[in-house]
Design a protein around this motif. Structure first.
Motif, mmCIF file in Angstrom:
data_model
loop_
_atom_site.group_PDB
_atom_site.id
_atom_site.type_symbol
_atom_site.label_atom_id
_atom_site.label_comp_id
_atom_site.label_asym_id
_atom_site.label_seq_id
_atom_site.Cartn_x
_atom_site.Cartn_y
_atom_site.Cartn_z
ATOM 1 N N VAL A 84 21.440 14.601 -7.871
ATOM 2 C CA VAL A 84 22.684 14.417 -7.118
ATOM 3 C C VAL A 84 23.793 14.078 -8.107
ATOM 4 O O VAL A 84 23.611 13.224 -8.979
ATOM 5 C CB VAL A 84 22.560 13.301 -6.067
ATOM 6 C CG1 VAL A 84 23.895 13.054 -5.389
ATOM 7 C CG2 VAL A 84 21.512 13.655 -5.016
ATOM 8 N N PHE A 85 24.916 14.741 -7.966
ATOM 9 C CA PHE A 85 26.046 14.572 -8.884
ATOM 10 C C PHE A 85 27.293 14.326 -8.045
ATOM 11 O O PHE A 85 27.768 15.221 -7.354
ATOM 12 C CB PHE A 85 26.193 15.848 -9.725
ATOM 13 C CG PHE A 85 27.215 15.760 -10.822
ATOM 14 C CD1 PHE A 85 26.903 15.168 -12.030
ATOM 15 C CD2 PHE A 85 28.487 16.301 -10.654
ATOM 16 C CE1 PHE A 85 27.842 15.108 -13.060
ATOM 17 C CE2 PHE A 85 29.424 16.240 -11.678
ATOM 18 C CZ PHE A 85 29.093 15.643 -12.871
ATOM 19 N N TRP A 86 27.751 13.079 -8.038
ATOM 20 C CA TRP A 86 28.976 12.724 -7.313
ATOM 21 C C TRP A 86 30.112 12.667 -8.321
ATOM 22 O O TRP A 86 30.371 11.637 -8.946
ATOM 23 C CB TRP A 86 28.831 11.379 -6.617
ATOM 24 C CG TRP A 86 27.757 11.337 -5.563
ATOM 25 C CD1 TRP A 86 27.475 12.294 -4.640
ATOM 26 C CD2 TRP A 86 26.823 10.273 -5.325
ATOM 27 N NE1 TRP A 86 26.426 11.906 -3.853
ATOM 28 C CE2 TRP A 86 26.007 10.666 -4.233
ATOM 29 C CE3 TRP A 86 26.596 9.033 -5.916
ATOM 30 C CZ2 TRP A 86 24.984 9.863 -3.744
ATOM 31 C CZ3 TRP A 86 25.576 8.235 -5.430
ATOM 32 C CH2 TRP A 86 24.792 8.645 -4.351
ATOM 33 N N THR A 100 33.117 20.009 -7.196
ATOM 34 C CA THR A 100 32.288 19.874 -8.396
ATOM 35 C C THR A 100 30.996 19.099 -8.139
ATOM 36 O O THR A 100 30.084 19.143 -8.961
ATOM 37 C CB THR A 100 33.066 19.158 -9.514
ATOM 38 O OG1 THR A 100 33.469 17.856 -9.041
ATOM 39 C CG2 THR A 100 34.299 19.947 -9.913
ATOM 40 N N SER A 101 30.898 18.401 -7.025
ATOM 41 C CA SER A 101 29.718 17.601 -6.734
ATOM 42 C C SER A 101 28.633 18.465 -6.093
ATOM 43 O O SER A 101 28.906 19.542 -5.569
ATOM 44 C CB SER A 101 30.074 16.443 -5.796
ATOM 45 O OG SER A 101 31.091 15.646 -6.356
ATOM 46 N N TYR A 102 27.410 17.960 -6.129
ATOM 47 C CA TYR A 102 26.304 18.703 -5.500
ATOM 48 C C TYR A 102 25.141 17.765 -5.225
ATOM 49 O O TYR A 102 25.049 16.667 -5.779
ATOM 50 C CB TYR A 102 25.836 19.868 -6.381
ATOM 51 C CG TYR A 102 25.324 19.475 -7.745
ATOM 52 C CD1 TYR A 102 24.012 19.011 -7.924
ATOM 53 C CD2 TYR A 102 26.132 19.564 -8.869
ATOM 54 C CE1 TYR A 102 23.544 18.643 -9.178
ATOM 55 C CE2 TYR A 102 25.671 19.196 -10.121
ATOM 56 C CZ TYR A 102 24.379 18.750 -10.273
ATOM 57 O OH TYR A 102 23.914 18.378 -11.510
ATOM 58 N N SER A 103 24.261 18.210 -4.329
ATOM 59 C CA SER A 103 22.994 17.523 -4.062
ATOM 60 C C SER A 103 21.894 18.567 -3.981
ATOM 61 O O SER A 103 22.026 19.554 -3.243
ATOM 62 C CB SER A 103 23.052 16.737 -2.752
ATOM 63 O OG SER A 103 21.765 16.260 -2.395
ATOM 64 N N LEU A 104 20.830 18.343 -4.733
ATOM 65 C CA LEU A 104 19.691 19.266 -4.722
ATOM 66 C C LEU A 104 18.585 18.784 -3.790
ATOM 67 O O LEU A 104 17.473 19.304 -3.825
ATOM 68 C CB LEU A 104 19.143 19.431 -6.146
ATOM 69 C CG LEU A 104 20.139 19.954 -7.190
ATOM 70 C CD1 LEU A 104 19.460 20.103 -8.550
ATOM 71 C CD2 LEU A 104 20.729 21.290 -6.751
ATOM 72 N N TYR A 105 18.900 17.793 -2.955
ATOM 73 C CA TYR A 105 17.898 17.277 -2.018
ATOM 74 C C TYR A 105 18.046 17.878 -0.620
ATOM 75 O O TYR A 105 17.302 17.500 0.285
ATOM 76 C CB TYR A 105 18.014 15.750 -1.912
ATOM 77 C CG TYR A 105 17.518 15.011 -3.127
ATOM 78 C CD1 TYR A 105 16.174 15.029 -3.488
ATOM 79 C CD2 TYR A 105 18.399 14.285 -3.917
ATOM 80 C CE1 TYR A 105 15.724 14.354 -4.608
ATOM 81 C CE2 TYR A 105 17.951 13.598 -5.038
ATOM 82 C CZ TYR A 105 16.621 13.633 -5.372
ATOM 83 O OH TYR A 105 16.166 12.960 -6.486
#
Length: 589
Positions: free
Chosen positions: A409-411, A430-435
């Motif tokens: 997770v990238f906030w 630009t943020s993402y979550s791989l969950y």
């Protein structure tokens, strides 16, 4: 065993005559018995990082090895404590030495005089092994401390008694398989650079509910997962971490101030004891451990602090608790690695950081996870959240890039959003979550498929808005088609009426998943009704934007939790009526 110093270079000391010592052994240096740790060994020469100021130390001074690695003390008394990077209790140190920590001060991490009431849950004759719970201690009003058999120990309980004991006194005697009788105290010791064992690690399956809409709805973090919060100065990293510490549905919070400015760490130390736990109404410190290592403290102790914090977190995880480790910031920790690597004359990697930067970051984050605990049918989780402070906000630098390869997770915090007073300043582009795929069964089971569908629709609208804004800069807003103007308006509503959140407003600083799902559905329902109106011939899109209910949608996030369901239903009905009237009347109001 002892040796002699031959070289001093800041926190790095080189000593000869330590042929029987081992890498990672703790040593005592000089007359003041400064604490240090052996980094490398070449023959009988050891390179030692000293966790305290080395001024006045010179060649010829004696170095004693303790023969044990850097370890933490684990037992009742951890909660509500404030430690430095090597687990010295700062409140106790202050009583001994005043406001400035004296060099060589040696204070036990756990109070040796305080007696705790031990309540056995095991009985004489029970077979136990590492991780088995044999009793409990009411450490605070918020947390029950579970006393466990240390890993690697097994046998049959010969005696166990209730009563009041210090952490060093034996509460239980165990007959081991070889026939020996072993005393079990409440306190354990564990080396910080070695992860505590568990029975099995599993894939995280439930989200960490933080109450922050931009996190929970757009970029969710799983319990037992890993996340990074990168951002430049002033973008709100500390406030985001405070919100996570206060509102996340975890049992224990370990906050590591790793190399942060003294004034920021002072704010944390002053504010955390005053924060109220929303679960119990008690002070948040009742379930918190603070590790304070400011930027003016010795750089070597900064490197050790995150290992100290995550080892304490693993201990509570082993009890079956959900634990969150918040490290602020891993960039300062990486700078400590770089400084020590330079003094060791190692070959530098990118921007001077050591070549093993990525592997060290991975060793930290990989200790997170959801696990089946040793010694019983219980599960615990450890969630690792690390702040990253890239110079100038440039996330292309090595620490940010190495962290992004590890965490899921990238906030990404954005200074331009912070300057526009949009908090939390998490950039949705630009943020993402791989969950998301991992958590889909949980979301579908609790809210149906609409929750993630609405999340996808919202992200699509925000992406379209970013593209349309480029066109607006060239040809102006009025030249856009009615559907495109509707896209801009809905995206603005998502940004301002949903994502923007006030950490200091009691009614808005936390939003339950249920309220988040309903509020987002309400905004997207407005978008669908307007689309339908445009398809039925409404030409003046501004009429749809000026309906009275539009103002109610803007204030919807401030509706109290006990009233939102009825209020949102009323808003939805008003939307239908007011937009329906516009469709019936054509362009006439």
């Amino acid at each position: 065993m002892s040796g002699r110093i031959v070289k001093v270079a800041g926190p790095l000391v080189v000593a000869d005559g330590l042929s029987d010592a081992n890498i990672a052994d703790v040593v005592r240096v000089g007359k003041q018995h400064l604490i240090g740790e052996i980094l490398t060994m070449v023959g009988d020469s050891a390179s030692i990082q000293v966790y305290e100021e080395t001024s006045g130390l010179g060649p010829g001074a004696e170095v004693y090895t303790t023969g044990v690695p850097l370890s933490v003390e684990l037992g009742p008394g951890l909660l509500e404590s404030i430690y430095d990077g090597i687990q010295r209790p700062l409140t106790e140190v202050r009583k001994l030495t005043g406001s400035t920590i004296a060099r060589g001060v040696d204070v036990a991490a756990l109070d040796r005089t305080r007696e705790w009431e031990f309540k056995p849950t095991a009985s004489v004759g029970d077979e136990v092994s590492g991780g088995s719970i044999i009793g409990t201690v009411d450490e605070t009003t918020a947390i029950v401390h579970k006393i466990m058999i240390p890993p690697g120990v097994s046998g049959v309980i010969e005696s166990i008694e209730p009563g009041y004991f210090t952490v060093e006194q034996a509460i239980c005697k165990i007959k081991t398989p070889d026939g020996a009788v072993q005393d079990i105290p409440m306190m354990q010791k564990w080396p910080v650079r070695v992860g505590r064992p568990y029975a099995k690690k599993s894939v995280p399956s439930a989200p960490l509910c933080s109450g922050q809409r931009s996190i929970d709805s757009l970029f969710p973090l799983a319990k037992g997962g890993t996340a990074a919060v990168p951002g430049p100065f002033g973008s709100g990293k500390t406030v985001v971490q405070h919100q996570l510490a206060k509102w996340s549905d975890v049992d224990i919070v370990i906050y590591i101030g790793c190399g942060e400015r003294g004034n920021e760490m002072t704010d944390v130390l002053m504010e955390f004891p005053e924060l109220r736990d929303p679960r119990s109404g008690e002070p948040l410190m009742k379930r918190t451990v603070l590790i304070a290592n400011t930027s003016d403290m010795p750089v070597a102790a900064r490197e050790a602090s995150i290992y100290t914090g995550i080892t304490i977190a693993e201990y509570f995880r082993d009890m079956g608790y959900d634990v969150a480790v918040i490290a602020d910031s891993t960039s300062r920790w990486a700078e400590a690695l770089r400084e020590m690597s330079g003094r060791l004359e190692e070959m530098p990697g990118e921007e001077g950081y050591p070549a093993y930067l990525s592997s060290r970051l991975a060793q930290f984050y990989e200790r997170a996870g959801t696990v089946e605990c040793l010694g019983g049918d219980r599960f615990g989780s450890l969630t690792a959240i690390g702040a990253v402070s890239p110079p100038g906000g440039d996330t292309s630098e090595p620490v940010s890039q190495a962290t992004m390869r590890i965490v899921k997770v990238f906030w990404g915090l954005d200074a331009s959003l912070a300057y526009a007073r949009h908090f939390p300043a998490i950039n949705w582009l630009t943020s993402y979550s791989l969950y998301l795929d991992t958590l889909k069964p949980w979301f579908d089971g609790n809210f149906g498929p609409d929750f993630l569908d609405n999340r996808t629709k919202s992200m699509a609208l925000l992406q379209e808005e970013a593209e349309l804004q480029e066109i607006v800069k060239l040809v102006g807003h009025d030249s856009l088609s009615a559907p495109d103007q509707l896209t801009l308006e809905t995206a603005k509503m998502i940004r301002e009426d949903f994502l923007q959140q006030d950490a200091f407003a009691d009614i808005d600083n936390y939003t339950s998943y249920e309220k988040q799902a309903t509020l987002l559905s309400l905004i997207l329902y407005y978008n669908e009704l307007c689309k339908d109106a445009l398809s039925k011939g409404v030409e003046n899109v501004q009429l749809l934007f000026d309906i009275p209910v539009r103002e109610l949608i803007g204030r919807a996030k401030s509706v109290p939790p006990s009233e939102y369901e009825e209020k949102y239903r009323s808003i939805a009905q008003d939307m239908e009526l007011q937009i329906g009237d516009i469709v019936k009347g054509g362009d006439e109001v």
